[in-house]
Motif scaffolding. Structure first.
Motif, PDB file in Angstrom:
ATOM      1  N   TRP A 141       0.847  -1.187   0.000  1.00  0.00           N
ATOM      2  CA  TRP A 141       0.000   0.000   0.000  1.00  0.00           C
ATOM      3  C   TRP A 141       0.892   1.250   0.000  1.00  0.00           C
ATOM      4  O   TRP A 141       1.848   1.352   0.736  1.00  0.00           O
ATOM      5  N   GLY A 142       0.611   2.150  -0.902  1.00  0.00           N
ATOM      6  CA  GLY A 142       1.409   3.364  -0.995  1.00  0.00           C
ATOM      7  C   GLY A 142       2.528   3.278  -2.011  1.00  0.00           C
ATOM      8  O   GLY A 142       3.216   4.244  -2.281  1.00  0.00           O
ATOM      9  N   ALA A 143       2.729   2.061  -2.619  1.00  0.00           N
ATOM     10  CA  ALA A 143       3.810   1.927  -3.600  1.00  0.00           C
ATOM     11  C   ALA A 143       3.506   2.679  -4.880  1.00  0.00           C
ATOM     12  O   ALA A 143       4.386   3.185  -5.549  1.00  0.00           O
ATOM     13  N   GLY A 144       2.204   2.726  -5.267  1.00  0.00           N
ATOM     14  CA  GLY A 144       1.774   3.546  -6.393  1.00  0.00           C
ATOM     15  C   GLY A 144       2.475   3.223  -7.687  1.00  0.00           C
ATOM     16  O   GLY A 144       2.462   2.083  -8.164  1.00  0.00           O
ATOM     17  N   ASP A 145       3.105   4.234  -8.292  1.00  0.00           N
ATOM     18  CA  ASP A 145       3.741   4.096  -9.592  1.00  0.00           C
ATOM     19  C   ASP A 145       4.838   3.039  -9.589  1.00  0.00           C
ATOM     20  O   ASP A 145       5.058   2.356 -10.591  1.00  0.00           O
ATOM     21  N   GLU A 146       5.511   2.895  -8.466  1.00  0.00           N
ATOM     22  CA  GLU A 146       6.584   1.914  -8.390  1.00  0.00           C
ATOM     23  C   GLU A 146       6.024   0.488  -8.536  1.00  0.00           C
ATOM     24  O   GLU A 146       6.588  -0.343  -9.246  1.00  0.00           O
ATOM     25  N   LYS A 147       4.924   0.225  -7.875  1.00  0.00           N
ATOM     26  CA  LYS A 147       4.304  -1.097  -7.984  1.00  0.00           C
ATOM     27  C   LYS A 147       3.806  -1.331  -9.404  1.00  0.00           C
ATOM     28  O   LYS A 147       3.899  -2.457  -9.935  1.00  0.00           O
ATOM     29  N   ARG A 148       3.292  -0.288 -10.027  1.00  0.00           N
ATOM     30  CA  ARG A 148       2.823  -0.436 -11.413  1.00  0.00           C
ATOM     31  C   ARG A 148       3.989  -0.836 -12.317  1.00  0.00           C
ATOM     32  O   ARG A 148       3.845  -1.695 -13.184  1.00  0.00           O
ATOM     33  N   CYS A 149       5.166  -0.245 -12.100  1.00  0.00           N
ATOM     34  CA  CYS A 149       6.353  -0.616 -12.879  1.00  0.00           C
ATOM     35  C   CYS A 149       6.733  -2.074 -12.645  1.00  0.00           C
ATOM     36  O   CYS A 149       7.060  -2.810 -13.571  1.00  0.00           O
ATOM     37  N   ARG A 150       6.658  -2.508 -11.357  1.00  0.00           N
ATOM     38  CA  ARG A 150       6.973  -3.903 -11.038  1.00  0.00           C
ATOM     39  C   ARG A 150       6.006  -4.847 -11.744  1.00  0.00           C
ATOM     40  O   ARG A 150       6.388  -5.868 -12.291  1.00  0.00           O
ATOM     41  N   ASP A 151       4.714  -4.489 -11.705  1.00  0.00           N
ATOM     42  CA  ASP A 151       3.702  -5.335 -12.339  1.00  0.00           C
ATOM     43  C   ASP A 151       3.948  -5.435 -13.847  1.00  0.00           C
ATOM     44  O   ASP A 151       3.846  -6.532 -14.440  1.00  0.00           O
ATOM     45  N   LEU A 152       4.258  -4.302 -14.475  1.00  0.00           N
ATOM     46  CA  LEU A 152       4.498  -4.306 -15.921  1.00  0.00           C
ATOM     47  C   LEU A 152       5.718  -5.154 -16.258  1.00  0.00           C
ATOM     48  O   LEU A 152       5.721  -5.895 -17.249  1.00  0.00           O
ATOM     49  N   TYR A 153       6.759  -5.055 -15.432  1.00  0.00           N
ATOM     50  CA  TYR A 153       7.966  -5.863 -15.648  1.00  0.00           C
ATOM     51  C   TYR A 153       7.628  -7.353 -15.541  1.00  0.00           C
ATOM     52  O   TYR A 153       8.029  -8.166 -16.383  1.00  0.00           O
ATOM     53  N   ASP A 154       6.852  -7.724 -14.510  1.00  0.00           N
ATOM     54  CA  ASP A 154       6.488  -9.126 -14.310  1.00  0.00           C
ATOM     55  C   ASP A 154       5.593  -9.631 -15.431  1.00  0.00           C
ATOM     56  O   ASP A 154       5.723 -10.780 -15.882  1.00  0.00           O
ATOM     57  N   GLU A 155       4.658  -8.788 -15.877  1.00  0.00           N
ATOM     58  CA  GLU A 155       3.757  -9.189 -16.966  1.00  0.00           C
ATOM     59  C   GLU A 155       4.550  -9.447 -18.241  1.00  0.00           C
ATOM     60  O   GLU A 155       4.304 -10.431 -18.955  1.00  0.00           O
ATOM     61  N   LEU A 156       5.502  -8.567 -18.534  1.00  0.00           N
ATOM     62  CA  LEU A 156       6.304  -8.759 -19.735  1.00  0.00           C
ATOM     63  C   LEU A 156       7.203  -9.975 -19.583  1.00  0.00           C
ATOM     64  O   LEU A 156       7.445 -10.711 -20.549  1.00  0.00           O
ATOM     65  N   SER A 157       7.683 -10.222 -18.373  1.00  0.00           N
ATOM     66  CA  SER A 157       8.509 -11.406 -18.131  1.00  0.00           C
ATOM     67  C   SER A 157       7.712 -12.678 -18.388  1.00  0.00           C
ATOM     68  O   SER A 157       8.236 -13.648 -18.948  1.00  0.00           O
ATOM     69  N   THR A 158       6.430 -12.672 -18.004  1.00  0.00           N
ATOM     70  CA  THR A 158       5.562 -13.830 -18.256  1.00  0.00           C
ATOM     71  C   THR A 158       5.384 -14.055 -19.753  1.00  0.00           C
ATOM     72  O   THR A 158       5.429 -15.188 -20.246  1.00  0.00           O
ATOM     73  N   VAL A 159       5.165 -12.961 -20.487  1.00  0.00           N
ATOM     74  CA  VAL A 159       5.051 -13.060 -21.940  1.00  0.00           C
ATOM     75  C   VAL A 159       6.337 -13.661 -22.519  1.00  0.00           C
ATOM     76  O   VAL A 159       6.299 -14.536 -23.391  1.00  0.00           O
ATOM     77  N   ARG A 160       7.464 -13.190 -22.009  1.00  0.00           N
ATOM     78  CA  ARG A 160       8.758 -13.667 -22.511  1.00  0.00           C
ATOM     79  C   ARG A 160       8.932 -15.161 -22.240  1.00  0.00           C
ATOM     80  O   ARG A 160       9.421 -15.892 -23.103  1.00  0.00           O
ATOM     81  N   GLU A 161       8.530 -15.620 -21.064  1.00  0.00           N
ATOM     82  CA  GLU A 161       8.658 -17.037 -20.739  1.00  0.00           C
ATOM     83  C   GLU A 161       7.842 -17.884 -21.715  1.00  0.00           C
ATOM     84  O   GLU A 161       8.289 -18.938 -22.179  1.00  0.00           O
TER      85      GLU A 161
END
Length: 868
Positions: A141-161
């Motif tokens: 809670w409170g991570a905001g934009d930083e968490k969104r960046c983490r989520d986008l990185y993980d989502e793209l990593s899943t696509v890559r896998e």
């Protein structure tokens, strides 16, 4: 723009399938010579069973059986090598297609994720550790934009896998097939290997005809009679339902059915037909398969088999082979060109194809809800998915597949993405579009509303259904960005420059009908306001244009624009005092279609809906201007060579303006599309070379130029047209462009004219400022070498950097000095054009700039007046 620090690049293969297909074709020609049938090998050799004496054209009476057997062996060996080469080419092509699909998925996903990075971190390199999502305690809670960046990185990593797994499978399949092909070549044309080729669709009856004693075991005691069709169907249905395990008898039966599909492909390619008994065999075969599951006009009939096979214990490979063989037979049976027809198909299959959209009151058709419709469509997809990609369905089947599939997508498309398994998913639906799109006459109807070589007696619905189907196909949010669906439109660009006049004219007429359809106000509104949501960075568009989210379809529209760019450029704005309206007829002599400014602007708006396609169009317009400029400096016809580029630029800006307004309304904030696509303009400039022959051919044919004209020299690569990264600026940019084009023309075409430059320091300025590179006998010439005694002769080569952004002197007073130097040079030199007139280069530039500005201003003025 942000960068996510993940990389995916699939392994490549050095072999080219085109070369391998050429090799197979060369071997077929060799075999034609061996048999003495160079005039008619394809028409008879592999299409049906023949006696060897009928196949061979030489007089072999008096030859010993030993000599004849050597002849057979030679023909078999060459034919076998050709078939294996084709099999390997198919494998390499499939590998390349899958690799391109992987790259497309990666580039799209990476672009989407990077574009969705919050503005706070745009410009950063997003990694596993940056930025850290340090939220409150363990809750984030409170991570905001930083968490969104983490989520986008993980989502793209899943696509890559997922892509890595696809890449591994694709590579392993290539390697395994390579080993199989190597073994087959070493072993030679054994019956087992020939059987593999037949099952793969790379061989037909030819081997049996060439050497029946050797290959008769492949089709022992086979007679294509209705009685045998009944036996085949009964036996195969027992295997497919799981009542009998697969054995040697099963593979014998499947070989015969596979050869029927292979023969159908041969007939389509050669313009020949099945024998009547072959058609009767197929009809009875499917009738017998249908009967157990279709009683008294009700039941699943043939459509039950995909589910039966799924529960039978067959492996995936065995099931796919069986479904592909069934699908090939249905496509063959549907085609009146080779002896079949839509009415020859089983009733359950026709009803599934038509769905609730076509002929709903037909005898025996039962109205089904979503579940029943979904089952039928999934079964259709299963039959279509594994068919031979070189085998077409007949007109009736292709057209009704288009109509019902498109209507389904229009009515239920949104539900497909949220499907709980009742309805087919996007990939399943795409298999039906793929098969339907192979028949270009059918595509013609869907795009234009006019039947071409219509199959009579088949119900096709009405014009409203046709428009609904086209809208549904274009505006559906495809899983592959519209890559499969673009087959519906790609041929418009591919065929219009064909040397076959019938093929070219069909594509040209289809283009006019397509333009009429998509520029109808109601249809156009549906295409730009689809109701589909697209997220780009911090913006979420809830009513996007179909080109916004179906990038492959947008790219297809750009290819069509390139193929018809002369028509977009050279159509009039006004006819007397009244504006031109509507879409004219296609002129096959010039490939020209007269179009109104409003219709052209509507098309430009669709092209502007996608950043990448808009960048491609900007570069196409730049290529067009460069080619027309070269033609102008050769011919001296400023009106012909300047009005088109001026109109195109104004039309493009109008398309961007409309797209900006549409997006701004959607978001309730101002959107500047010119700024948004600037990066794509630069990135797409690398692809300019592929556009040069396409655009050049259109200009050459439209202007009626001779084969030795400079435009054809550009097409052939003898005269350079280079990327310039066009930007969106005013009159100063246009004047500089044309001066640079004039200098480039002199440098490539008549560099000796530069000997008349009064002051060498003007040329020195361009060399020092990075606009001009000079070599003498392959050695660089510096500015200091350019004194009063320097002579431009055959030993001197010049290269003009046409992109001012690449000059070292490209800002403020330095740029002013460059402009002055080019202006002075053009004022000093004289250019004599093919019409016999001689003028200074500066006058040539001023004449074409004036015509460009007139055309640009007239076009912009028309739209400004319409806006008022």
């Amino acid at each position: 723009m942000a960068t996510i620090a993940l990389v995916f690049f699939p392994r490549d293969f050095y072999g080219r399938s085109a070369d391998m297909y050429d090799c197979a074709s060369d071997l077929e020609i060799l075999n034609a010579r061996v048999l003495g049938r160079a005039d008619d090998l394809g028409g008879s050799f592999d299409s049906a069973s023949h006696q060897f004496t009928d196949l061979i054209a030489w007089n072999i009476q008096g030859h010993s059986e030993e000599d004849i057997q050597k002849w057979r062996d030679a023909a078999v060996s060459v034919s076998y090598a050709s078939s294996v080469a084709e099999m390997w080419a198919d494998t390499v092509k499939a590998f390349d297609d899958e690799r391109e699909a992987q790259l497309s998925t990666w580039q799209t996903s990476k672009g989407e994720k990077e574009g969705a990075v919050p503005s706070k971190y745009q410009g950063d390199r997003i990694t596993e550790s940056h930025p850290q999502a340090d939220g409150f305690l363990w809750t984030d809670w409170g991570a905001g934009d930083e968490k969104r960046c983490r989520d986008l990185y993980d989502e793209l990593s899943t696509v890559r896998e997922g892509l890595i797994e696809r890449e591994r499978t694709n590579w392993n399949t290539l390697q395994e097939t390579a080993e199989e092909v190597r073994t087959m070549l070493e072993q030679g044309p054994t019956p087992e290997n020939v059987s593999k080729l037949i099952e793969a669709g790379n061989a037909g009856w030819g081997f049996l005809s060439l050497d029946p004693s050797r290959y008769s075991g492949l089709l022992e005691d086979v007679e294509l009679t209705p009685e045998n069709a009944e036996v085949y169907a009964d036996e195969l249905s027992a295997y497919w339902s799981g009542d009998k395990p697969l054995d040697d008898r099963y593979h014998e039966l499947m070989l015969v059915m596979a050869m029927m599909g292979s023969n159908a492909r041969g007939h389509q390619q050669n313009g020949t037909q099945f024998e009547s008994e072959e058609v009767e065999f197929l009809e009875e075969f499917y009738r017998q398969l249908e009967e157990p599951y279709y009683r008294d006009g009700a039941g699943a009939g043939l459509m039950a088999y995909p589910d039966l096979m799924a529960e039978s214990g067959m492996s995936d490979e065995e099931r796919e082979q069986a479904l592909g063989t069934l699908g090939d037979g249905l496509l063959a049976l549907s085609d009146p060109r080779i002896g079949g027809g839509y009415d020859n198909l089983p009733q359950s299959f026709r009803h599934a194809v038509e769905g609730p959209w076509i002929n709903p009151d037909a005898e025996g058709k039962i109205s089904a809800g979503p579940a029943g419709m979904g089952m039928d469509m999934k079964a259709l997809s299963a039959f279509m998915e594994h068919t031979d990609e070189n085998l077409e369905a007949g007109y009736g089947l292709s057209t009704n597949l288009h109509l019902s599939t498109g209507a389904f997508l229009d009515a239920w498309g949104g539900e497909v993405h949220d499907s709980d398994g009742v309805l087919p998913d996007s990939e399943q639906v795409s298999h039906m579009v793929d098969v339907a799109s192979r028949n270009k006459d059918s595509n013609y109807y869907i795009l234009t509303g006019e039947h071409l070589n219509e199959e009579p007696g088949v119900p096709y619905g009405d014009e409203d259904l046709r428009k609904q189907a086209l809208e549904g196909t274009l505006t559906f949010e495809w899983h592959d960005d519209g890559h499969t669906a673009r087959q519906l439109t790609d041929w418009l660009a591919e065929d219009v420059h064909s040397e076959d006049p019938e093929v070219s004219e069909r594509a040209g007429d289809a283009f006019t009908g397509f333009m009429e359809t998509i520029t109808d106000p109601e249809m156009h509104d549906a295409l730009i306001n689809t109701g589909v949501s697209v997220t780009e960075g911090d913006n979420e568009y809830t009513d996007a244009s179909f080109t916004h989210f179906n990038g492959a379809l947008a790219d297809s529209l750009v290819e069509i624009f390139d193929a018809h760019i002369y028509s977009f450029a050279d159509s009039d704005i006004f006819d007397g005092k009244e504006p031109v309206t509507g879409i004219g007829d296609f002129d096959p002599e010039t490939n020209f279609v007269r179009m109104g400014p409003e219709e052209r602007a509507m098309y430009m708006q669709l092209l502007s809906g996608n950043d990448e396609s808009a960048g491609r169009v900007a570069n196409s317009i730049d290529i067009y201007q460069q080619i027309e400029s070269a033609a102008y400096f050769e011919h001296g016809q400023d009106e012909e060579s300047a009005r088109g580029p001026g109109q195109l630029q104004a039309l493009f800006e109008e398309g961007l303006k409309r797209d900006s307004a549409d997006r701004s309304t959607n978001l309730d904030e101002e959107i500047d599309r010119q700024t948004e696509i600037a990066d794509f303009v630069v990135s797409e400039a690398a692809n300019l070379s592929e556009k040069i022959p396409v655009i050049g051919q259109g200009i050459s044919k439209g202007m009626g130029l001779a084969t030795d004209d400079i435009v054809n020299a550009i097409i052939d690569g003898e005269y350079d047209v280079s990327p310039r990264h066009p930007t969106f600026t005013g009159a100063e940019y246009i004047e500089r462009n044309y001066r640079v084009e004039g200098l480039d023309y002199l440098a490539q075409y008549s560099p000796e004219n530069l000997n008349s430059v009064v002051r060498p320091d003007d040329i020195q300025t361009l060399v020092e400022g990075g606009a001009l590179t000079i070599e003498r006998d392959g050695e660089p010439v510096t500015a200091e070498d350019l004194d009063d005694d320097f002579v431009f002769d055959d030993s001197v080569t010049l290269n003009v950097e046409k992109n001012p952004a690449e000059w070292t002197d490209n800002q403020d007073s330095a740029l002013n000095g460059m402009d002055t130097a080019i202006s002075n040079i053009m004022d000093d030199v004289e250019i004599t054009t093919t019409d016999g007139r001689t003028h200074t280069g500066d006058k040539r530039v001023q004449d074409i700039v004036g015509q460009y500005e007139n055309a640009y201003n007239d076009t912009r003025g028309y739209f400004d007046d319409q806006g008022e």
